[in-house]
Design an enzyme around this catalytic site. Structure first.
Site, PDB file in Angstrom:
ATOM      1  N   LYS A 171       2.078 -10.645  -1.861  1.00  0.00           N
ATOM      2  CA  LYS A 171       1.360  -9.455  -1.783  1.00  0.00           C
ATOM      3  C   LYS A 171       0.729  -8.667  -2.991  1.00  0.00           C
ATOM      4  O   LYS A 171      -0.534  -8.097  -3.009  1.00  0.00           O
ATOM      5  CB  LYS A 171       2.059  -8.183  -0.950  1.00  0.00           C
ATOM      6  CG  LYS A 171       2.789  -8.356   0.397  1.00  0.00           C
ATOM      7  CD  LYS A 171       3.511  -7.343   1.101  1.00  0.00           C
ATOM      8  CE  LYS A 171       4.670  -6.789   0.319  1.00  0.00           C
ATOM      9  NZ  LYS A 171       5.690  -7.925   0.085  1.00  0.00           N
ATOM     10  N   ARG A 187       7.824  -0.021   5.113  1.00  0.00           N
ATOM     11  CA  ARG A 187       8.852  -1.057   5.019  1.00  0.00           C
ATOM     12  C   ARG A 187       9.894  -0.809   6.541  1.00  0.00           C
ATOM     13  O   ARG A 187      10.585  -1.819   6.868  1.00  0.00           O
ATOM     14  CB  ARG A 187       9.844  -0.830   4.155  1.00  0.00           C
ATOM     15  CG  ARG A 187       9.476  -1.109   2.553  1.00  0.00           C
ATOM     16  CD  ARG A 187       9.271  -2.782   2.498  1.00  0.00           C
ATOM     17  NE  ARG A 187       9.945  -3.419   1.543  1.00  0.00           N
ATOM     18  CZ  ARG A 187       9.538  -3.480   0.214  1.00  0.00           C
ATOM     19  NH1 ARG A 187       8.339  -3.043   0.007  1.00  0.00           N
ATOM     20  NH2 ARG A 187      10.104  -4.046  -1.008  1.00  0.00           N
ATOM     21  N   ARG A 203       9.670 -15.989 -10.600  1.00  0.00           N
ATOM     22  CA  ARG A 203       8.941 -14.840 -10.527  1.00  0.00           C
ATOM     23  C   ARG A 203       9.022 -14.211 -12.002  1.00  0.00           C
ATOM     24  O   ARG A 203      10.158 -13.914 -12.272  1.00  0.00           O
ATOM     25  CB  ARG A 203       8.762 -14.003  -9.613  1.00  0.00           C
ATOM     26  CG  ARG A 203       7.706 -12.815  -9.723  1.00  0.00           C
ATOM     27  CD  ARG A 203       7.546 -12.033  -8.548  1.00  0.00           C
ATOM     28  NE  ARG A 203       8.496 -11.149  -7.971  1.00  0.00           N
ATOM     29  CZ  ARG A 203       8.417 -10.527  -6.849  1.00  0.00           C
ATOM     30  NH1 ARG A 203       7.294 -10.633  -6.154  1.00  0.00           N
ATOM     31  NH2 ARG A 203       9.578  -9.860  -6.523  1.00  0.00           N
ATOM     32  N   ARG A 237      12.205  -9.423 -13.043  1.00  0.00           N
ATOM     33  CA  ARG A 237      12.522  -7.898 -12.242  1.00  0.00           C
ATOM     34  C   ARG A 237      14.032  -7.917 -11.962  1.00  0.00           C
ATOM     35  O   ARG A 237      14.912  -8.899 -11.724  1.00  0.00           O
ATOM     36  CB  ARG A 237      11.800  -7.867 -11.034  1.00  0.00           C
ATOM     37  CG  ARG A 237      10.514  -7.292 -11.183  1.00  0.00           C
ATOM     38  CD  ARG A 237       9.556  -7.290  -9.895  1.00  0.00           C
ATOM     39  NE  ARG A 237      10.342  -6.956  -8.816  1.00  0.00           N
ATOM     40  CZ  ARG A 237       9.894  -6.546  -7.648  1.00  0.00           C
ATOM     41  NH1 ARG A 237       8.710  -6.806  -7.414  1.00  0.00           N
ATOM     42  NH2 ARG A 237      10.593  -6.384  -6.600  1.00  0.00           N
ATOM     43  N   ARG A 274      17.141  -8.688   0.119  1.00  0.00           N
ATOM     44  CA  ARG A 274      15.938  -8.102   0.376  1.00  0.00           C
ATOM     45  C   ARG A 274      15.259  -8.877   1.482  1.00  0.00           C
ATOM     46  O   ARG A 274      14.722  -8.282   2.272  1.00  0.00           O
ATOM     47  CB  ARG A 274      15.096  -8.041  -1.098  1.00  0.00           C
ATOM     48  CG  ARG A 274      15.637  -7.296  -2.114  1.00  0.00           C
ATOM     49  CD  ARG A 274      15.110  -7.479  -3.321  1.00  0.00           C
ATOM     50  NE  ARG A 274      13.626  -7.591  -3.285  1.00  0.00           N
ATOM     51  CZ  ARG A 274      13.064  -8.711  -4.372  1.00  0.00           C
ATOM     52  NH1 ARG A 274      13.845  -9.196  -5.238  1.00  0.00           N
ATOM     53  NH2 ARG A 274      11.785  -8.549  -4.360  1.00  0.00           N
TER      54      ARG A 274
HETATM   55  P1  AMP Z   1       9.078  -4.390  -3.866  1.00  0.00           P
HETATM   56  O1  AMP Z   1       8.397  -4.453  -5.411  1.00  0.00           O
HETATM   57  O2  AMP Z   1       7.825  -4.056  -2.905  1.00  0.00           O
HETATM   58  O3  AMP Z   1       9.518  -5.776  -3.830  1.00  0.00           O
HETATM   59  O4  AMP Z   1      10.142  -3.353  -3.805  1.00  0.00           O
HETATM   60  C1  AMP Z   1      11.167  -3.462  -4.756  1.00  0.00           C
HETATM   61  C2  AMP Z   1      12.109  -2.414  -4.168  1.00  0.00           C
HETATM   62  O5  AMP Z   1      11.852  -0.972  -4.135  1.00  0.00           O
HETATM   63  C3  AMP Z   1      12.776  -2.756  -2.753  1.00  0.00           C
HETATM   64  O6  AMP Z   1      13.888  -3.771  -2.738  1.00  0.00           O
HETATM   65  C4  AMP Z   1      13.174  -1.479  -2.115  1.00  0.00           C
HETATM   66  O7  AMP Z   1      14.509  -1.252  -2.952  1.00  0.00           O
HETATM   67  C5  AMP Z   1      12.359  -0.417  -2.982  1.00  0.00           C
HETATM   68  N1  AMP Z   1      11.162  -0.150  -2.002  1.00  0.00           N
HETATM   69  C6  AMP Z   1       9.779  -0.531  -2.347  1.00  0.00           C
HETATM   70  N2  AMP Z   1       9.051  -0.058  -1.482  1.00  0.00           N
HETATM   71  C7  AMP Z   1       9.860   0.672  -0.560  1.00  0.00           C
HETATM   72  C8  AMP Z   1       9.950   1.125   0.783  1.00  0.00           C
HETATM   73  N3  AMP Z   1       8.320   1.660   1.426  1.00  0.00           N
HETATM   74  N4  AMP Z   1      10.772   1.943   1.505  1.00  0.00           N
HETATM   75  C9  AMP Z   1      11.979   1.722   0.784  1.00  0.00           C
HETATM   76  N5  AMP Z   1      12.356   1.123  -0.597  1.00  0.00           N
HETATM   77  C10 AMP Z   1      11.292   0.536  -1.007  1.00  0.00           C
END
Ligand code: AMP
Length: 214
Positions: free
Chosen positions: A13, A88, A127, A160, A171
């Site tokens: 994404k 999400r 990554r 990360r 996740r």
């Molecule tokens: P991402 O970078 O999108 O993979 O997000 C990393 C982490 O941020 C996720 O594993 C969640 O803990 C948190 N996170 C990101 N977006 C959301 C969302 N829309 N709702 C809840 N937690 C989020």
């Protein structure tokens, strides 16, 4: 064009969003990036989000929605936006509508990036981000010259905090349980476009442009 990007962690994404930003002047809004910035700033909100993020769980809807709303109200989304990592779950999807109505920018499309589980694991464990340029790289898939260019520019390959195997597994579980139901949700709303997210970044991007009519 106003797009939601749907897809498992590691489905690409962020990478594909960066391409659309460069080519079409869309604004990428990644709730993960917003949350990581809050954690890095040491704010109260960041502290509240950190434990959930470290465990690979979702941060509370209340925190994420507040952040997203503030970001959308900044007024720079005239050319459109990509929501990357939001919504999400179904309740976030329901809460999104009134915010978009408030700014007069309803969704045009929801784009699902489809990727097999094994590929996701390799993408996530490999990554890295270049600390100098912010470029997304992968130690398994990126061409060596891109990795060398990061190092030559004085950058480091940063992993990360939540890209370790245990958190990754959680996740992906959270994605299956809470986020995947959004596929049917947006299909019923007539907004869903499915893109094959495997293979070369350029090929995925080409397929995405066709799906989005760009
Ligand atoms: P991402 O970078 O999108 O993979 O997000 C990393 C982490 O941020 C996720 O594993 C969640 O803990 C948190 N996170 C990101 N977006 C959301 C969302 N829309 N709702 C809840 N937690 C989020």
């Amino acid at each position: 064009m106003r797009i939601v990007f749907l897809g498992a962690p590691g489905s690409g994404k962020g990478t594909q969003a960066q391409r659309l930003v460069a080519d079409y002047g869309l604004v990428q809004i990644s709730t993960g990036d917003l949350l990581r910035a809050a954690v890095a700033s040491g704010s109260e909100l960041g502290l509240r989000a950190k434990a959930a993020m470290d465990a690979g769980e979702l941060v509370s809807d209340e925190i994420v929605l507040g952040m997203l709303r503030d970001r959308l109200l900044q007024g720079d989304t005239g050319n459109g936006f990509i929501l990357d990592g939001f919504p999400r779950n179904i309740s976030q999807a329901r809460a999104l509508d009134p915010v978009l109505r408030e700014i007069g920018q309803p969704l045009d499309t929801v784009c699902l990036l489809n990727v097999d589980f094994d590929v996701l694991m390799k993408r996530l464990t490999g990554r890295r981000t270049c600390s100098k340029t912010g470029k997304l790289l992968n130690i398994y898939f990126s061409p060596q010259h891109e990795i060398d260019a990061c190092v030559a520019a004085g950058g480091e390959l940063v992993q990360r905090a939540d890209d370790n195997e245990e958190t990754i597994a959680n996740r992906l579980k959270v994605y299956r349980e809470q986020t995947e139901p959004l596929i049917a949700f947006y299909q019923e709303a007539g907004l869903l476009k499915v893109v094959d997210g495997e293979g070369d970044v350029d090929d995925v991007y080409a397929g995405m442009k066709v799906a989005l009519g760009l």
